[in-house]
Design a protein around this motif. Structure first.
Motif, PDB file in Angstrom:
ATOM      1  N   ILE A  41       0.003 -26.644  -6.510  1.00 61.33           N
ATOM      2  CA  ILE A  41       0.327 -25.709  -7.587  1.00 61.33           C
ATOM      3  C   ILE A  41       0.279 -26.442  -8.923  1.00 61.33           C
ATOM      4  O   ILE A  41       0.861 -27.516  -9.079  1.00 61.33           O
ATOM      5  CB  ILE A  41       1.726 -25.079  -7.365  1.00 61.33           C
ATOM      6  CG1 ILE A  41       1.743 -24.247  -6.087  1.00 61.33           C
ATOM      7  CG2 ILE A  41       2.153 -24.260  -8.576  1.00 61.33           C
ATOM      8  CD1 ILE A  41       0.803 -23.071  -6.081  1.00 61.33           C
ATOM      9  N   ARG A  43       0.763 -24.502 -11.962  1.00 61.45           N
ATOM     10  CA  ARG A  43       1.556 -23.732 -12.920  1.00 61.45           C
ATOM     11  C   ARG A  43       2.430 -22.753 -12.149  1.00 61.45           C
ATOM     12  O   ARG A  43       1.998 -22.198 -11.141  1.00 61.45           O
ATOM     13  CB  ARG A  43       0.601 -22.980 -13.840  1.00 61.45           C
ATOM     14  CG  ARG A  43       1.252 -22.231 -14.968  1.00 61.45           C
ATOM     15  CD  ARG A  43       0.205 -21.636 -15.886  1.00 61.45           C
ATOM     16  NE  ARG A  43       0.834 -21.000 -17.033  1.00 61.45           N
ATOM     17  CZ  ARG A  43       0.182 -20.332 -17.951  1.00 61.45           C
ATOM     18  NH1 ARG A  43      -1.131 -20.226 -17.904  1.00 61.45           N
ATOM     19  NH2 ARG A  43       0.824 -19.774 -18.952  1.00 61.45           N
ATOM     20  N   CYS A  44       3.652 -22.518 -12.644  1.00 63.10           N
ATOM     21  CA  CYS A  44       4.570 -21.583 -11.986  1.00 63.10           C
ATOM     22  C   CYS A  44       5.098 -20.593 -13.005  1.00 63.10           C
ATOM     23  O   CYS A  44       5.603 -20.992 -14.061  1.00 63.10           O
ATOM     24  CB  CYS A  44       5.720 -22.343 -11.343  1.00 63.10           C
ATOM     25  SG  CYS A  44       6.978 -21.268 -10.597  1.00 63.10           S
ATOM     26  N   CYS A  46       7.855 -17.458 -13.281  1.00 58.47           N
ATOM     27  CA  CYS A  46       9.064 -17.097 -12.554  1.00 58.47           C
ATOM     28  C   CYS A  46       9.816 -15.979 -13.255  1.00 58.47           C
ATOM     29  O   CYS A  46       9.872 -15.921 -14.480  1.00 58.47           O
ATOM     30  CB  CYS A  46       9.929 -18.360 -12.477  1.00 58.47           C
ATOM     31  SG  CYS A  46      11.525 -18.122 -11.726  1.00 58.47           S
ATOM     32  N   ALA A  56      12.209 -21.260  -7.716  1.00 60.84           N
ATOM     33  CA  ALA A  56      11.150 -22.019  -8.388  1.00 60.84           C
ATOM     34  C   ALA A  56      11.586 -23.469  -8.624  1.00 60.84           C
ATOM     35  O   ALA A  56      10.773 -24.391  -8.480  1.00 60.84           O
ATOM     36  CB  ALA A  56      10.783 -21.345  -9.710  1.00 60.84           C
ATOM     37  N   LYS A  60       9.654 -26.780  -7.387  1.00 58.28           N
ATOM     38  CA  LYS A  60       9.220 -27.768  -8.383  1.00 58.28           C
ATOM     39  C   LYS A  60       9.686 -29.166  -7.987  1.00 58.28           C
ATOM     40  O   LYS A  60       8.907 -30.111  -7.992  1.00 58.28           O
ATOM     41  CB  LYS A  60       9.755 -27.405  -9.759  1.00 58.28           C
ATOM     42  CG  LYS A  60       9.467 -28.477 -10.790  1.00 58.28           C
ATOM     43  CD  LYS A  60      10.110 -28.187 -12.117  1.00 58.28           C
ATOM     44  CE  LYS A  60       9.988 -29.409 -12.989  1.00 58.28           C
ATOM     45  NZ  LYS A  60       9.462 -29.221 -14.264  1.00 58.28           N
ATOM     46  N   VAL A  68       7.936 -24.791 -14.909  1.00 62.54           N
ATOM     47  CA  VAL A  68       8.315 -23.436 -14.516  1.00 62.54           C
ATOM     48  C   VAL A  68       8.477 -22.635 -15.797  1.00 62.54           C
ATOM     49  O   VAL A  68       9.296 -22.972 -16.647  1.00 62.54           O
ATOM     50  CB  VAL A  68       9.620 -23.430 -13.696  1.00 62.54           C
ATOM     51  CG1 VAL A  68      10.055 -22.004 -13.402  1.00 62.54           C
ATOM     52  CG2 VAL A  68       9.451 -24.224 -12.407  1.00 62.54           C
ATOM     53  N   LEU A  98       1.627 -20.303  -8.996  1.00 62.14           N
ATOM     54  CA  LEU A  98       2.713 -19.805  -8.163  1.00 62.14           C
ATOM     55  C   LEU A  98       3.479 -18.771  -8.975  1.00 62.14           C
ATOM     56  O   LEU A  98       3.822 -19.018 -10.132  1.00 62.14           O
ATOM     57  CB  LEU A  98       3.657 -20.948  -7.770  1.00 62.14           C
ATOM     58  CG  LEU A  98       4.986 -20.564  -7.112  1.00 62.14           C
ATOM     59  CD1 LEU A  98       4.751 -19.920  -5.744  1.00 62.14           C
ATOM     60  CD2 LEU A  98       5.885 -21.784  -6.988  1.00 62.14           C
TER      61      LEU A  98
END
Length: 154
Positions: A41, A43-44, A46, A56, A60, A68, A98
């Motif tokens: 991943i 980039r996240c 949330c 998240a 991470k 995040v 994500l």
């Protein structure tokens, strides 16, 4: 690129908020180990809800070294059509994303990205759907659950 759509772990009430329960933390830790074996991943995004931010955060710190970012559209009542338009505008084809959110949005978003199926998988707590997305079409690749592990959908 890959998009992983994930529902937060099991939650319990704490004052006027919902936070991850001990079971929820265990579920997310299991999913972290499963996901790390099949996707990286970059980039996240949330939901601003505490239980999603905790989910998240675990991902991470356990497996994915990425920032995040809180996204207000990722609440339970978020609009999946608007969210797909937003994703199309921000994603880069060489980056995997994500998304941590809630029911019903996770299921509606999965359907919106891949409309050829009559219904998306049912997301229990901490379940994650891995999709291959080219900016126009998405294909379900794997469904990951704390109880059953990785199920490939290709």
């Amino acid at each position: 690129m890959k998009i992983v759509i994930m529902r937060h772990g099991d939650a319990t009430f704490s004052n006027s908020d919902r936070i991850l329960s001990e079971q929820g933390i265990e579920e997310v830790e299991k999913i972290a180990s499963y996901l790390s074996s099949i996707v990286k991943i970059d980039r996240c995004l949330c939901s601003p809800k505490t239980r999603a931010m905790q989910t998240a955060g675990i991902l991470k710190y356990k497996v994915f070294d990425c920032d995040v970012e809180i996204e207000r559209m990722l609440t339970p009542s978020g609009d999946p059509v608007s969210l797909v338009s937003y994703l199309d505008a921000i994603i880069k084809q060489d980056k995997n994303l994500l998304i941590v959110s809630h029911l019903p949005l996770v299921e509606l978003l999965a359907y919106e990205l891949h409309k050829r199926m009559k219904a998306p998988p049912l997301f229990d707590t901490a379940c994650a759907l891995v999709l291959d997305y080219d900016g126009k079409n998405a294909n379900y690749e794997a469904f990951v659950s704390p109880e059953f592990g990785i199920e490939y959908l290709i």
